[in-house]
Design an enzyme around this catalytic site. Structure first.
Site, short mmCIF file in Angstrom:
data_model
loop_
_atom_site.label_atom_id
_atom_site.label_comp_id
_atom_site.label_asym_id
_atom_site.label_seq_id
_atom_site.Cartn_x
_atom_site.Cartn_y
_atom_site.Cartn_z
N CYS A 49 0.85 -1.19 0.00
CA CYS A 49 0.00 0.00 0.00
C CYS A 49 0.89 1.25 0.00
O CYS A 49 1.81 1.35 0.81
CB CYS A 49 -0.90 -0.01 1.22
SG CYS A 49 -1.90 1.48 1.41
N CYS A 61 -4.84 0.92 6.60
CA CYS A 61 -5.07 2.37 6.56
C CYS A 61 -6.38 2.77 5.90
O CYS A 61 -6.76 3.94 5.94
CB CYS A 61 -3.90 3.09 5.90
SG CYS A 61 -3.82 2.90 4.10
N CYS A 103 -8.18 -5.61 -9.71
CA CYS A 103 -7.76 -4.55 -10.62
C CYS A 103 -7.35 -3.34 -9.78
O CYS A 103 -8.20 -2.69 -9.18
CB CYS A 103 -8.92 -4.22 -11.55
SG CYS A 103 -8.49 -3.11 -12.89
#
Length: 160
Positions: free
Chosen positions: A78, A129, A149
């Protein structure tokens, strides 16, 4: 207003109506209290493209991310909090213009229903998060048959 923008606005309004959560609030729901940052903190932490995708649930243009062609062994994390989300072993070329994976890493993502385009879709966020990553579809390769995706702006790549 272009038709797509009208549909996105209408879908966002309907989604907020049915779920009781606004677009900005949806992206800020972190499961880890240490990552419940203010929007000002997120703006300082992220570049504009990452902020748009992760915090405002935006979508980058297809074929715009360098991660779309990333082929080295490693981990996709991330861009907001560096939680590992996907192994490069699960990445494949979907032809859609966005980095695609057939399976996330354990405990990396959380899903919810998205009504932005009126038709419900499964949206996924970083579990830690709450940053928006992308959508999951049922047209991926075996063994899962899923296509995660992902927006490249929502990811960083760690080789190795």
């Amino acid at each position: 207003m272009p038709r797509r923008n009208l549909l996105v606005a209408l879908g966002s309004s309907l989604g907020a109506f049915f779920t009781g959560v606004s677009r900005a609030e949806a992206a800020s729901k972190a499961q880890d209290p240490a990552w419940q940052l203010s929007e000002a903190s997120w703006k300082k932490r992220l570049n504009p493209a990452a902020y748009n995708v992760l915090r405002q649930e935006g979508t980058e243009r297809p074929f715009s991310s360098p991660l779309n062609s990333e082929k080295r062994p490693g981990t996709f994390v991330c861009a907001g909090c560096a939680l590992p989300l996907f192994s490069s072993k699960a990445k494949y070329e979907s032809g859609t213009g966005w980095p695609s994976f057939w399976q996330p890493l354990p405990n990396g993502i959380a899903t919810k229903v998205d009504f932005k385009l009126i038709v419900p879709r499964t949206e996924y966020h970083c579990r830690r998060c709450g940053g928006h990553q992308g959508h999951v579809f049922d047209d991926g390769p075996k063994p899962s048959g899923k296509r995660y995706c992902n927006n490249g702006a929502a990811l960083n790549f760690i080789p190795g």
